[in-house]
Design an enzyme around this catalytic site. Structure first.
Site, PDB file in Angstrom:
ATOM      1  N   ARG A  89      17.910 -11.223  -8.658  1.00 49.58           N
ATOM      2  CA  ARG A  89      17.810  -9.455  -7.446  1.00 49.58           C
ATOM      3  C   ARG A  89      18.379  -8.537  -7.023  1.00 49.58           C
ATOM      4  O   ARG A  89      17.602  -7.213  -6.969  1.00 49.58           O
ATOM      5  CB  ARG A  89      17.892 -10.217  -6.253  1.00 49.58           C
ATOM      6  CG  ARG A  89      16.643 -10.487  -5.336  1.00 49.58           C
ATOM      7  CD  ARG A  89      15.983 -11.072  -3.823  1.00 49.58           C
ATOM      8  NE  ARG A  89      17.008 -11.255  -3.428  1.00 49.58           N
ATOM      9  CZ  ARG A  89      17.647 -12.566  -2.919  1.00 49.58           C
ATOM     10  NH1 ARG A  89      16.928 -13.500  -3.484  1.00 49.58           N
ATOM     11  NH2 ARG A  89      18.535 -13.173  -2.602  1.00 49.58           N
ATOM     12  N   TYR A 143      -0.562   9.938   2.454  1.00 48.64           N
ATOM     13  CA  TYR A 143      -1.101   8.786   2.221  1.00 48.64           C
ATOM     14  C   TYR A 143      -2.150   7.779   2.672  1.00 48.64           C
ATOM     15  O   TYR A 143      -1.092   7.277   3.452  1.00 48.64           O
ATOM     16  CB  TYR A 143      -0.241   8.327   1.082  1.00 48.64           C
ATOM     17  CG  TYR A 143      -1.224   7.170  -0.520  1.00 48.64           C
ATOM     18  CD1 TYR A 143      -2.304   7.685  -0.445  1.00 48.64           C
ATOM     19  CD2 TYR A 143      -0.291   6.089  -0.217  1.00 48.64           C
ATOM     20  CE1 TYR A 143      -2.917   6.563  -1.849  1.00 48.64           C
ATOM     21  CE2 TYR A 143      -0.668   5.130  -0.904  1.00 48.64           C
ATOM     22  CZ  TYR A 143      -1.770   5.181  -1.716  1.00 48.64           C
ATOM     23  OH  TYR A 143      -1.847   4.303  -2.836  1.00 48.64           O
ATOM     24  N   ASP A 215       7.199  12.005   1.044  1.00 47.72           N
ATOM     25  CA  ASP A 215       7.171  11.061  -0.157  1.00 47.72           C
ATOM     26  C   ASP A 215       6.514  12.778  -0.999  1.00 47.72           C
ATOM     27  O   ASP A 215       5.905  13.424   0.056  1.00 47.72           O
ATOM     28  CB  ASP A 215       5.130  10.633   0.862  1.00 47.72           C
ATOM     29  CG  ASP A 215       5.067   9.782  -0.590  1.00 47.72           C
ATOM     30  OD1 ASP A 215       5.200  10.216  -1.591  1.00 47.72           O
ATOM     31  OD2 ASP A 215       3.960   9.306  -0.551  1.00 47.72           O
ATOM     32  N   LYS A 240       3.307   6.577 -10.784  1.00 45.66           N
ATOM     33  CA  LYS A 240       2.429   8.200 -10.622  1.00 45.66           C
ATOM     34  C   LYS A 240       3.326   8.902 -12.267  1.00 45.66           C
ATOM     35  O   LYS A 240       3.139   8.368 -13.282  1.00 45.66           O
ATOM     36  CB  LYS A 240       2.630   8.831  -9.994  1.00 45.66           C
ATOM     37  CG  LYS A 240       1.751   8.021  -8.270  1.00 45.66           C
ATOM     38  CD  LYS A 240       0.729   7.908  -8.611  1.00 45.66           C
ATOM     39  CE  LYS A 240      -0.157   7.265  -7.679  1.00 45.66           C
ATOM     40  NZ  LYS A 240       0.218   5.570  -6.929  1.00 45.66           N
TER      41      LYS A 240
HETATM   42  C1  LIG Z   1       1.094  10.410  -1.971  1.00 45.66           C
HETATM   43  C2  LIG Z   1       1.354   8.755  -3.144  1.00 45.66           C
HETATM   44  N1  LIG Z   1       2.366   8.050  -2.198  1.00 45.66           N
HETATM   45  C3  LIG Z   1       2.241   6.854  -2.124  1.00 45.66           C
HETATM   46  C4  LIG Z   1       1.315   6.223  -3.311  1.00 45.66           C
HETATM   47  C5  LIG Z   1       1.478   4.373  -3.366  1.00 45.66           C
HETATM   48  O1  LIG Z   1       2.186   4.393  -4.324  1.00 45.66           O
HETATM   49  P1  LIG Z   1       1.374   3.475  -5.313  1.00 45.66           P
HETATM   50  O2  LIG Z   1       0.766   2.987  -5.595  1.00 45.66           O
HETATM   51  O3  LIG Z   1       2.737   3.275  -6.295  1.00 45.66           O
HETATM   52  O4  LIG Z   1       2.198   2.077  -3.873  1.00 45.66           O
HETATM   53  C6  LIG Z   1       0.896   7.003  -3.866  1.00 45.66           C
HETATM   54  C7  LIG Z   1      -0.610   6.379  -4.217  1.00 45.66           C
HETATM   55  O5  LIG Z   1      -1.884   7.045  -5.305  1.00 45.66           O
HETATM   56  C8  LIG Z   1       0.017   8.105  -3.946  1.00 45.66           C
HETATM   57  O6  LIG Z   1      -0.385   8.798  -4.161  1.00 45.66           O
END
Ligand SMILES: Cc1ncc(COP(=O)(O)O)c(C=O)c1O
Length: 422
Positions: A89, A143, A215, A240
């Site tokens: 882990r 998000y 983020d 992404k």
């Molecule tokens: C700006 C943003 N932050 C976080 C996430 C979440 O990422 P994950 O899909 O890897 O959980 C997304 C997903 O679309 C996003 O657009």
């Protein structure tokens, strides 16, 4: 996982000699595109002297059980190690290589922790930094699952969240209370792409003893070095642009020295672990991130400019367009653009938006953006805004521009407008 150390600096210098043929250049002075190629490829992770040489990529080390030479060895490893094999882990060289490479991309970072998704990274960061009775300032354009975590689990644990206007800038100071512990930022914002004045917000936060977390999925450190702009913890959904191929999920938190121990301890308590196979996919994506981002950005701008001149389009929400309300701050703080943006369809209803989207052939209909293929989705931010209302009556569309030829994408959108009218 992925902590910066004096020892590591030495190993990195060794790697640079091996890879680039230079003498004793410090990796901190290298440009990001070079770091993307070299990051995490420490000789002890890519070579085995018994085999007489090394390989380019850190191999996939799959492990749950780690074997010790004897009890003295077991005791010597201790629980606190992060780049010595201890327990599956805690990671293996494949995992550490990815964390190390991400740390190298963020000047001022102490280390990087990896999570099974971007959502898991955001949730773990919020849990690590907040306690019952604390107050959180959360950007209104976050998000949606980030909001859901605040309204759900954080509320249940006694953390109060206030949503703030993404364009608040220096006005954030008026919202800070004695119990405010964290300001969460996302820039540009999800769906509506507001650009935040991050230097203004982080300066006030630091002066008032409040931590900040960003983020940074849209920009990545290639386009926005978060810690250099005063952010304490930067998060990415590696799913992404870093992965870039729409086939793996992961998230990361990269932090300053002051915050790192808290994050690491919380992650270990939460049992967060990632698959070495997925780390190998992320490392593969990372090596080409710079060239892909350039193409995503250029093609995205070409499509956005074309859309801006179309009579069917109301507004294009793209910070790199001079007319965009976030353009001045974007031009000041960002070094480029990615390929994700939105636009409104002027004076039509939802059925017309559906006709438009359904008729596109080069854009998949899908949510998780940042891959090599173009995507389109309808977006409806009105119901998930509480501090800065979304008042546009026209339907909104989000595009993720992939690596296809922009001319083919534009021709497809033109056919879409024809289908929408017909
Ligand atoms: C700006 C943003 N932050 C976080 C996430 C979440 O990422 P994950 O899909 O890897 O959980 C997304 C997903 O679309 C996003 O657009």
């Amino acid at each position: 996982m992925g902590r910066r150390s004096g020892d590591a600096q030495g190993h990195r210098r060794g790697l640079i000699r091996a890879v680039a043929g230079s003498s004793d250049k410090d990796s901190d002075s290298l440009r990001l595109a070079t770091k993307l190629v070299q990051g995490g490829r420490r000789p002890e992770w890519t070579g085995d002297p018994r085999l007489g040489g090394g390989v380019v990529n850190p191999p996939v080390w799959r492990a749950s059980t780690i074997l010790y030479d004897n009890i003295a060895d077991l005791k010597a490893r201790g629980h606190a190690t992060h780049d010595k094999l201890y327990y599956g882990r805690r990671g293996t060289p494949t995992v550490w290589a990815l964390a190390d490479a991400l740390t190298e991309m963020e000047p001022g970072a102490e280390g990087t922790l990896l999570y099974p998704s971007g959502v898991a990274a955001n949730s773990a960061g919020l849990l690590a930094l907040l306690s019952p009775g604390d107050h959180l300032l959360m950007v209104d354009s976050a998000y949606e699952p980030t909001r859901a975590f605040c309204n759900g689990m954080l509320a249940r644990l006694g953390v109060e969240t206030t949503y703030y206007d993404p364009l608040v800038g220096g006005g954030i100071g008026d919202l800070i209370r004695p119990e405010t512990k964290l300001i969460f930022l996302e820039s540009p914002g999800s769906l509506t792409f507001e650009v935040q004045d991050i230097p203004a917000i982080t300066a006030i936060a630091r002066a008032r003893g409040v931590l900040t977390m960003l983020d940074n999925t849209w920009a990545t450190p290639l386009l926005f070095p978060a810690l250099a702009h005063g952010v304490d913890v930067t998060m990415m959904s590696l799913t992404k642009y870093v992965g870039g191929h729409s086939d793996a999920m992961m998230g990361s938190l990269t932090a300053t020295r002051a915050v790192w121990p808290k994050l690491r301890s919380a992650s270990y308590q939460l049992g967060q672990a990632v698959s070495p196979d997925d780390c190998a996919l992320m490392l593969r994506g990372l090596r080409t991130l710079d060239v892909r981002m350039q193409r995503h950005g250029e093609s995205g701008l070409a499509v956005a400019n074309w859309l801006a001149a179309r009579p069917e389009v109301g507004r294009v929400l793209h910070p790199a367009l001079p007319g965009d309300r976030g353009h001045a701050i974007w031009a000041r703080d960002f070094t480029g653009t990615s390929g994700l943006f939105g636009f409104t369809l002027q004076g039509v209803d939802e059925a017309a938006r559906t006709r438009f989207i359904d008729s596109l052939t080069h854009f998949g209909i899908g949510f998780s953006w940042g891959g090599y293929e173009s995507l389109v989705v309808p977006s409806d931010p009105a119901s998930i805004r509480t501090a800065a209302a979304w008042t546009e009556a026209d339907p909104l569309v989000r595009l993720s521009i992939g690596l296809e030829d922009a001319a083919d994408l534009i021709a497809d959108l033109e056919r879409g407008f024809a289908a929408m009218a017909g």
